[in-house]
Design an enzyme around this catalytic site. Structure first.
Site, mmCIF file in Angstrom:
data_model
loop_
_atom_site.group_PDB
_atom_site.id
_atom_site.type_symbol
_atom_site.label_atom_id
_atom_site.label_comp_id
_atom_site.label_asym_id
_atom_site.label_seq_id
_atom_site.Cartn_x
_atom_site.Cartn_y
_atom_site.Cartn_z
ATOM 1 N N ASP A 106 -4.694 64.636 55.013
ATOM 2 C CA ASP A 106 -4.829 64.491 56.470
ATOM 3 C C ASP A 106 -4.406 65.745 57.244
ATOM 4 O O ASP A 106 -4.725 65.881 58.426
ATOM 5 C CB ASP A 106 -4.009 63.295 56.967
ATOM 6 C CG ASP A 106 -4.598 61.964 56.538
ATOM 7 O OD1 ASP A 106 -5.676 61.968 55.929
ATOM 8 O OD2 ASP A 106 -3.974 60.922 56.821
ATOM 9 N N MET B 37 -11.441 60.055 56.247
ATOM 10 C CA MET B 37 -10.031 59.657 56.375
ATOM 11 C C MET B 37 -9.364 60.420 57.510
ATOM 12 O O MET B 37 -9.899 61.407 58.015
ATOM 13 C CB MET B 37 -9.292 59.866 55.062
ATOM 14 C CG MET B 37 -9.497 58.711 54.095
ATOM 15 S SD MET B 37 -8.430 58.855 52.645
ATOM 16 C CE MET B 37 -8.709 57.258 51.883
ATOM 17 N N GLU C 49 -11.122 57.591 60.433
ATOM 18 C CA GLU C 49 -10.799 56.160 60.267
ATOM 19 C C GLU C 49 -9.813 55.645 61.328
ATOM 20 O O GLU C 49 -9.827 54.476 61.683
ATOM 21 C CB GLU C 49 -10.211 55.908 58.870
ATOM 22 C CG GLU C 49 -8.928 56.712 58.655
ATOM 23 C CD GLU C 49 -8.238 56.506 57.321
ATOM 24 O OE1 GLU C 49 -8.681 55.678 56.524
ATOM 25 O OE2 GLU C 49 -7.241 57.204 57.096
ATOM 26 N N HIS D 43 -11.739 57.001 49.396
ATOM 27 C CA HIS D 43 -10.914 57.735 48.424
ATOM 28 C C HIS D 43 -11.667 58.829 47.673
ATOM 29 O O HIS D 43 -11.038 59.621 46.971
ATOM 30 C CB HIS D 43 -10.278 56.750 47.440
ATOM 31 C CG HIS D 43 -9.256 55.886 48.113
ATOM 32 N ND1 HIS D 43 -9.605 54.766 48.833
ATOM 33 C CD2 HIS D 43 -7.920 56.008 48.223
ATOM 34 C CE1 HIS D 43 -8.512 54.226 49.334
ATOM 35 N NE2 HIS D 43 -7.481 54.951 48.989
ATOM 36 N N ARG E 178 -10.166 62.002 48.259
ATOM 37 C CA ARG E 178 -8.862 62.307 47.671
ATOM 38 C C ARG E 178 -8.932 62.587 46.185
ATOM 39 O O ARG E 178 -7.938 63.008 45.584
ATOM 40 C CB ARG E 178 -7.906 61.122 47.896
ATOM 41 C CG ARG E 178 -7.355 61.055 49.268
ATOM 42 C CD ARG E 178 -5.946 60.534 49.351
ATOM 43 N NE ARG E 178 -5.544 59.519 48.430
ATOM 44 C CZ ARG E 178 -5.048 58.317 48.795
ATOM 45 N NH1 ARG E 178 -4.952 58.007 50.070
ATOM 46 N NH2 ARG E 178 -4.641 57.467 47.896
HETATM 47 O O1 F6P Z 1 -2.306 59.599 54.166
HETATM 48 C C1 F6P Z 1 -3.475 59.967 53.561
HETATM 49 C C2 F6P Z 1 -4.440 58.846 53.551
HETATM 50 O O2 F6P Z 1 -5.490 59.351 52.784
HETATM 51 C C3 F6P Z 1 -4.914 58.336 54.915
HETATM 52 O O3 F6P Z 1 -5.906 59.106 55.530
HETATM 53 C C4 F6P Z 1 -5.396 56.954 54.588
HETATM 54 O O4 F6P Z 1 -5.354 56.101 55.713
HETATM 55 C C5 F6P Z 1 -4.433 56.515 53.549
HETATM 56 O O5 F6P Z 1 -3.972 57.684 52.900
HETATM 57 C C6 F6P Z 1 -5.017 55.552 52.543
HETATM 58 O O6 F6P Z 1 -4.028 55.185 51.663
HETATM 59 P P1 F6P Z 1 -4.195 54.231 50.391
HETATM 60 O O7 F6P Z 1 -4.712 55.072 49.293
HETATM 61 O O8 F6P Z 1 -2.824 53.758 50.095
HETATM 62 O O9 F6P Z 1 -5.142 53.150 50.753
#
Ligand code: F6P
Length: 351
Positions: free
Chosen positions: A130, A172, A225, A281, A284
């Site tokens: 983020d 995100m 989001e 995700h 990520r």
């Molecule tokens: O904090 C980073 C983040 O990727 C946010 O943008 C998102 O809301 C959150 O993590 C999602 O987290 P999780 O993987 O626990 O659902």
């Protein structure tokens, strides 16, 4: 053999974590002759028995290109667990750790700042896709996420154009619109909605109609989001879209779904066929970019130097092109939001 350092990764995973772990282990062992203990699953690993493992040079070999974290992560808040802080202090002592390097975002670093006040020797490393940690120009993971989102926007563009559709891409960004703005501008999005700025949905729809009338008969809308939208059914009050009402240990609800709501509102108001995609995700996961591998490496090396100098209660951060140390308390006191200058640049490309 000198000190023994513990390292943990907490909160959501992010590309570049393994680069930090690798750098911490190599700098510790090769330069200072320290030992490193991996604390598994974030703060949970310091509260529960058996959740640690020694990290030697073999364990960190061949991991710089790997996404995720080899020492696992969790969203654990010791301040919400029975005797959480006491257990952490006792476990740290039992393991013989001189210091802990905590790699995480606002929540993990917030815990680190409070533990430092309880007398725990701690150094923080800022991590989050983020990019919203105060006091550092960038967090690692962000660059990878932006590139993944930009690539997705590029792909959505060609299908939007072929079908003359409006495409909404949800990225995100819980409190801030860093991914939305950077991936949106780089990907040539026509509108970008972020948590920091309210945008009038009617104005966006008017602009979409004008765009289509002048022959650009497709549009790409990027939304973070955590952005809020005002819709008629709610009497123009702004709504925040959540997946359910469950909260994590830090009081965060699970976001996701604003893209769907926005797409249906845009279709209703403009009459243009509209679709949405939620990247979630995917942003990520996977291999970090060179920038994130380098930043993670620089942060890891600098964190060990802080431990070596006994400078605890600090967080490593990037300022310009230099790695500096700032107080964890200051870094966790506010959120780094999109500045007006950057938003004004993005606005040039709206419509
Ligand atoms: O904090 C980073 C983040 O990727 C946010 O943008 C998102 O809301 C959150 O993590 C999602 O987290 P999780 O993987 O626990 O659902």
């Amino acid at each position: 053999m000198g000190k023994k350092i513990g390292i943990l990764t907490g909160g959501g995973d992010c590309p570049g974590l393994n680069a930090v772990i690798r750098a911490v282990v190599r700098k510790s062992i090769i330069i200072y002759d320290y030992q490193v203990v991996g604390i598994l699953k974030g703060w949970r690993g310091l509260m529960e028995y058996g959740l640690t493992e020694e990290l030697n040079l073999d364990k960190i070999s061949g991991i710089i290109h790997r996404g995720g974290t080899i020492i696992k992560t969790s969203r654990t808040n010791p301040f919400k667990e029975k005797d959480g802080v006491k257990r952490i202090i006792e476990k740290k002592k039992a393991l013989g750790l001189s210091a802990i390097i905590a790699v995480g975002g606002e929540d993990t670093l917030g815990v680190a700042a409070k533990l430092f006040e309880e007398g725990v020797e701690i150094v923080g490393v800022p991590k989050t896709i983020d990019n919203d940690i105060w006091g550092t120009d960038y967090t690692f993971g962000f660059d990878t996420a932006v590139n993944i989102a930009m690539d997705a926007i590029d792909r959505v563009h060609t299908t939007a154009e072929s079908h003359n559709r409006v495409m909404v891409v949800e990225v995100m960004g819980r409190h801030t619109g860093w991914i939305a703005i950077e991936a949106g501008v780089a990907g040539g999005a026509d509108f970008i909605l972020i948590p920091e700025k309210s945008m009038d949905l009617d104005k966006i729809c008017d602009a979409i109609c004008k765009r289509h009338q002048r022959g650009r008969d497709f549009s790409v809308v990027v939304v973070a989001e955590g952005a809020k939208v005002a819709i008629q059914e709610k009497k123009e009050e702004e709504v925040f879209v959540v997946q359910d009402d469950k909260e994590d240990a830090f009081g965060h609800v699970r976001l996701g779904g604003i893209g769907k709501l926005l797409a249906s509102e845009i279709e209703k108001r403009t009459g243009f066929e509209t679709r949405f995609v939620i990247l979630g995700h995917i942003q990520r996961g996977g291999s970090p970019t060179a920038f994130d591998r380098m930043l993670g490496t620089r942060f890891g090396v600098a964190a060990v130097d802080l431990v070596h100098k006994g400078e605890f209660g600090k967080m490593v951060s990037l300022r310009g092109n230099k790695i500096v140390a700032i107080d964890l308390k200051e870094a966790t006191s506010k959120t780094k939001r999109i500045d007006d200058q950057l938003y004004e640049i993005a606005e040039v490309f709206f419509g």
